[in-house]
Every structure is written in structure tokens, then in C-alpha cells.
Design an enzyme around this catalytic site. Sequence first.
Site, PDB file in Angstrom:
ATOM      1  N   GLU A  96      25.310 -10.506 -32.879  1.00 22.91           N
ATOM      2  CA  GLU A  96      24.677  -9.196 -32.713  1.00 22.91           C
ATOM      3  C   GLU A  96      23.566  -9.516 -31.572  1.00 22.91           C
ATOM      4  O   GLU A  96      23.009 -10.463 -31.146  1.00 22.91           O
ATOM      5  CB  GLU A  96      23.689  -8.792 -33.961  1.00 22.91           C
ATOM      6  CG  GLU A  96      24.847  -8.697 -35.067  1.00 22.91           C
ATOM      7  CD  GLU A  96      24.296  -8.244 -36.255  1.00 22.91           C
ATOM      8  OE1 GLU A  96      22.992  -8.207 -36.555  1.00 22.91           O
ATOM      9  OE2 GLU A  96      24.829  -7.340 -36.927  1.00 22.91           O
ATOM     10  N   CYS A 125      17.558  -8.197 -26.695  1.00 15.42           N
ATOM     11  CA  CYS A 125      17.426  -9.698 -27.503  1.00 15.42           C
ATOM     12  C   CYS A 125      18.837 -10.183 -27.900  1.00 15.42           C
ATOM     13  O   CYS A 125      19.769  -9.589 -28.319  1.00 15.42           O
ATOM     14  CB  CYS A 125      17.051  -9.082 -28.944  1.00 15.42           C
ATOM     15  SG  CYS A 125      16.615 -10.502 -29.885  1.00 15.42           S
ATOM     16  N   CYS A 132      23.250 -19.605 -37.684  1.00 11.64           N
ATOM     17  CA  CYS A 132      22.092 -20.459 -37.380  1.00 11.64           C
ATOM     18  C   CYS A 132      22.141 -21.603 -38.557  1.00 11.64           C
ATOM     19  O   CYS A 132      22.124 -21.234 -39.676  1.00 11.64           O
ATOM     20  CB  CYS A 132      20.879 -19.723 -37.331  1.00 11.64           C
ATOM     21  SG  CYS A 132      19.349 -21.005 -36.712  1.00 11.64           S
ATOM     22  N   CYS A 136      15.855 -21.201 -42.063  1.00 13.44           N
ATOM     23  CA  CYS A 136      14.349 -20.674 -42.525  1.00 13.44           C
ATOM     24  C   CYS A 136      14.437 -19.672 -43.734  1.00 13.44           C
ATOM     25  O   CYS A 136      15.417 -18.874 -43.588  1.00 13.44           O
ATOM     26  CB  CYS A 136      13.891 -19.937 -41.311  1.00 13.44           C
ATOM     27  SG  CYS A 136      13.490 -20.986 -39.819  1.00 13.44           S
ATOM     28  N   CYS A 139      14.979 -15.557 -43.248  1.00 16.05           N
ATOM     29  CA  CYS A 139      15.606 -15.143 -42.221  1.00 16.05           C
ATOM     30  C   CYS A 139      17.114 -14.912 -42.936  1.00 16.05           C
ATOM     31  O   CYS A 139      17.551 -15.822 -43.177  1.00 16.05           O
ATOM     32  CB  CYS A 139      15.737 -16.272 -40.906  1.00 16.05           C
ATOM     33  SG  CYS A 139      16.898 -15.748 -39.660  1.00 16.05           S
ATOM     34  N   CYS A 355      13.545  -8.293 -36.095  1.00 15.86           N
ATOM     35  CA  CYS A 355      13.668  -9.884 -36.166  1.00 15.86           C
ATOM     36  C   CYS A 355      14.130 -10.367 -37.802  1.00 15.86           C
ATOM     37  O   CYS A 355      13.607  -9.890 -38.630  1.00 15.86           O
ATOM     38  CB  CYS A 355      12.039 -10.289 -36.001  1.00 15.86           C
ATOM     39  SG  CYS A 355      11.321  -9.854 -34.753  1.00 15.86           S
TER      40      CYS A 355
HETATM   41  N1  SAH Z   1      15.863 -18.964 -33.922  1.00 16.50           N
HETATM   42  C1  SAH Z   1      14.610 -18.879 -32.933  1.00 16.50           C
HETATM   43  C2  SAH Z   1      14.886 -17.574 -32.300  1.00 16.50           C
HETATM   44  C3  SAH Z   1      15.281 -16.386 -33.234  1.00 16.50           C
HETATM   45  S1  SAH Z   1      14.385 -15.683 -34.475  1.00 16.50           S
HETATM   46  C4  SAH Z   1      13.530 -18.896 -33.786  1.00 16.50           C
HETATM   47  O1  SAH Z   1      13.583 -19.142 -34.946  1.00 16.50           O
HETATM   48  O2  SAH Z   1      12.440 -18.998 -32.943  1.00 16.50           O
HETATM   49  C5  SAH Z   1      13.271 -14.718 -33.803  1.00 16.50           C
HETATM   50  C6  SAH Z   1      11.854 -14.634 -34.472  1.00 16.50           C
HETATM   51  O3  SAH Z   1      12.077 -13.920 -35.871  1.00 16.50           O
HETATM   52  C7  SAH Z   1      11.312 -15.997 -35.048  1.00 16.50           C
HETATM   53  O4  SAH Z   1       9.942 -16.087 -34.702  1.00 16.50           O
HETATM   54  C8  SAH Z   1      11.452 -15.737 -36.423  1.00 16.50           C
HETATM   55  O5  SAH Z   1      10.396 -16.568 -37.145  1.00 16.50           O
HETATM   56  C9  SAH Z   1      11.306 -14.304 -36.871  1.00 16.50           C
HETATM   57  N2  SAH Z   1      11.926 -14.127 -38.131  1.00 16.50           N
HETATM   58  C10 SAH Z   1      12.969 -14.589 -38.726  1.00 16.50           C
HETATM   59  N3  SAH Z   1      13.306 -13.745 -39.932  1.00 16.50           N
HETATM   60  C11 SAH Z   1      12.390 -12.725 -39.933  1.00 16.50           C
HETATM   61  C12 SAH Z   1      11.992 -11.835 -40.862  1.00 16.50           C
HETATM   62  N4  SAH Z   1      12.768 -11.715 -42.157  1.00 16.50           N
HETATM   63  N5  SAH Z   1      11.011 -10.859 -40.641  1.00 16.50           N
HETATM   64  C13 SAH Z   1      10.178 -10.990 -39.526  1.00 16.50           C
HETATM   65  N6  SAH Z   1      10.589 -12.022 -38.581  1.00 16.50           N
HETATM   66  C14 SAH Z   1      11.424 -12.870 -38.768  1.00 16.50           C
HETATM   67 FE1  SF4 Z   2      17.509 -19.767 -37.285  1.00 16.06          FE
HETATM   68 FE2  SF4 Z   2      16.491 -17.720 -38.272  1.00 16.06          FE
HETATM   69 FE3  SF4 Z   2      15.149 -19.844 -38.253  1.00 16.06          FE
HETATM   70 FE4  SF4 Z   2      15.633 -18.677 -35.905  1.00 16.06          FE
HETATM   71  S1  SF4 Z   2      14.337 -17.931 -37.772  1.00 16.06           S
HETATM   72  S2  SF4 Z   2      15.857 -20.879 -36.707  1.00 16.06           S
HETATM   73  S3  SF4 Z   2      17.615 -17.732 -36.303  1.00 16.06           S
HETATM   74  S4  SF4 Z   2      17.371 -19.459 -39.399  1.00 16.06           S
END
Ligand code: SAH
Ligand code: SF4
Length: 363
Positions: A96, A125, A132, A136, A139, A355
Site C-alpha cells: 500500500e 507515504c 514487516c 510491533c 501495528c 499510520c
Molecule cells: N517501520 C517503520 C516505518 C513505518 S511505521 C517504523 O516503524 O518506524 C510508521 C509509524 O507509524 C511508526 O512511527 C509507527 O510507530 C507508527 N504506527 C504503527 N502502528 C500505529 C498505529 N496503530 N497507530 C498509530 N501509529 C502507528
Molecule cells: Fe514494522 Fe509496523 Fe513496527 Fe514499523 S511499526 S517496524 S511497520 S511492525
Amino acid sequence: MADIPQSGLVGLDYKELSSLAQKLGQPDYRARQLFEALYPQRLQALESVSTLPKEFRAMLKSQGMEIQHPRIEKCFHSTDGTIRYLFAMADGETVETVWMPEGDGGEAGDGTEAGDSEWDRATICVSSQVGCAVNCQFCLTALLGVKRNLSAGEIVGQVLAVLNDRKADLARQRVNIVFMGMGEPFLNYPNFMKAVRLLTEGVGFPESRMTVSTSGIIPRIHEFGEEPVRPKLAISLNASNDAVRSAIMPINKKWNLEMLMQAARDFPLRNRERLTFEYVLLNGTNDSVAHAREVVELVRGIRCKVNLIALNPGPGIEFGMPTEQRVQAFQNILMKAGIPAFVRRPRGRDIYAACGQLKRTVA
Ligand code: SAH
Ligand code: SF4
């Protein structure tokens, strides 16, 4: 994890196009013409490259060399003007990409769909991997696991395809790129950096209009700091101590906060550049006043700003959204300590484009 082999022309740099031209017995200026067609002109098929003789185009095609952009499989339009694209790659894998317009026609404000043409600034973006591996806990992309890396061509291809779909004119309109879509860019470092070089040298994005976000892959942060041309750096901090960070970001068990903050302090910032820390606020987990005070201590002495993001909820995510008051209180503590802190407004939440919401949902 296996990398996908380079396919097609998009993703080849000038040197590679040069050796291709040479291999096919063509003068070197053909490589320059191809480069111009692929990147600044954003042409979408060899047919359209009228500067090249027909025979050379046929020769390229017979070698399996075409100009192929990721195919728009679906796109979802948000009431705030945001568009979420589902792109299919040559092998059928999908990722995406999100388009966020700002300015006059970007956000209609009255809840109606925003106009297509009247934007003057926008952010794209882009994704760096299919899924991934970092896992996390807040996410949605994490739920997919990682399927494979994207090639440099597939990363650049997302940008080219969105720019063409939006009929963007980079001379007139200001477009930023954030590497914050699906995937961890620093776990696909060579392809990510090659894409950056093609975007700066070819498509015409200044490095200052690009930002990459990492969950904290320490060796790559060091390497990234040494790059002569690089986007700005954002670090997903998301917690103020190791106990919380390890619970929500398993990567913290490998590279803990002390290592992360040391890498942040060592990072060679350019003139007037600031590091960005992103902090997703999870209700009752990392969003208290005490957590905010810990963040102040962590970032002390680093030229930085903090972007606060209230959790974007989703199916399978166990955490809750903090209230507006808790977000405010958190921000106030940072601001009072002299740390610029911004609350990031979610874009396209209604279409799962915000995000952490990218998970290749079809609806
Ligand atoms: N993988 C990289 C870049 C993609 S994620 C990273 O993690 O930095 C981009 C941002 O979205 C990151 O700062 C992450 O912490 C945030 N993010 C992930 N899941 C989210 C959620 N459910 N709500 C708000 N922000 C989120
Ligand atoms: Fe991967 Fe989502 Fe963590 Fe970014 S926030 S590193 S996309 S699992």
C-alpha cells in the site's frame, strides 16, 4: 530473506542503463535518453519513449525489458482527500501507498470529497517491504509478517505511479516522500537507499523533502548517517523505558533504549536539521505524565522534535486510544521542557490509510 531479482527497467540507475546500452551495441547517449524517460519524464511504456529508435525499443523488449510501474489494484478515497492505493507488483504481491494532499483542494473541510486538482502540497507515504518482520504490537502491518523486500524499482515505482495518477507537476507542486508505509526500510537498506538515489538524481526530489522512519535498527542508523545524500531521519521511540518498549516493540530486546539514544545522539545532523522521534500513544500503557517526563530525560540534549500519534485502532490490536486530555497533557510536558512536540492528526483513518493501518485490506 530472498530478494526479488531486478525486473524491467524501473530501478536501474544510470550506470546500469549504460552497461545495458553497451551490451546491446548502442551509444551511451541512449542510456541518458532512457534515464530521462524513466525518471524525470515518468513515462509508462517503451512505446512512449519517442526519442529511442524503434529497433532499440524492440531489442529491449526482447530482453524482457519494459517500463513497468506497479499496477493500481484498488484505491480508496477518504473524506479528507487522502487516497490509499493498493499496488500489485509483477509477481502479484501487493503493498500500500498513501497520498495525502494539503492546501486548497486537499482537504474539503466540510466532509465532502476533496477536489483532485487543487492541491499545492502533498505527501506520499511509500512501502519498503511486503509486510514487516518487526512485530510491533500496535501495528496492523505486523500481523502480516514479512513476505519479501521490495526492489528499488518497486519502491520508486510506487512514487512514479502515484505522481502520474495524481498528474503531479513537481516544478509547480511541492511533494514530500515519507518512507513510513509497510515494512522496515532499514531491514531493506540497499534497495531503500538505491531508491533514494533514483528519486533525488532522477525523479527530482531534494533530499530535504524525504523522511525515513525506523523502528531502531542501530547498525543501519550509523550507516545512514554516513550517506552523502540521505532523507531526514525519524525514529519510532514509542516508549520511555525499556520495560514498556520491550513489551510493545520486541526489537527493543535486541537494541535497547540506551543503544538507541546513543545512536540518536551520535547521528550527524545537517545544518538546521532536527531528528524526529515518533511516539504512538497507547492508552494506559505509555501515555502517562510520568512517561512524558521520562521522554524529556531521554531526548535531553538532542536537537529534535517529537511527533505524538494517538493510536490508530484496528482489528486484532489490543491497545486503546488515549483521550484528547491525555494527549494534551503529554504534549504540554514536552513543550514546557522546551521540546517541540506536535500531535499528528490522523489522515484517512476512515479508509485504513493512517499510520500503522496498512495491511492490504481490500475493503
Ligand atoms: N517501520 C517503520 C516505518 C513505518 S511505521 C517504523 O516503524 O518506524 C510508521 C509509524 O507509524 C511508526 O512511527 C509507527 O510507530 C507508527 N504506527 C504503527 N502502528 C500505529 C498505529 N496503530 N497507530 C498509530 N501509529 C502507528
Ligand atoms: Fe514494522 Fe509496523 Fe513496527 Fe514499523 S511499526 S517496524 S511497520 S511492525
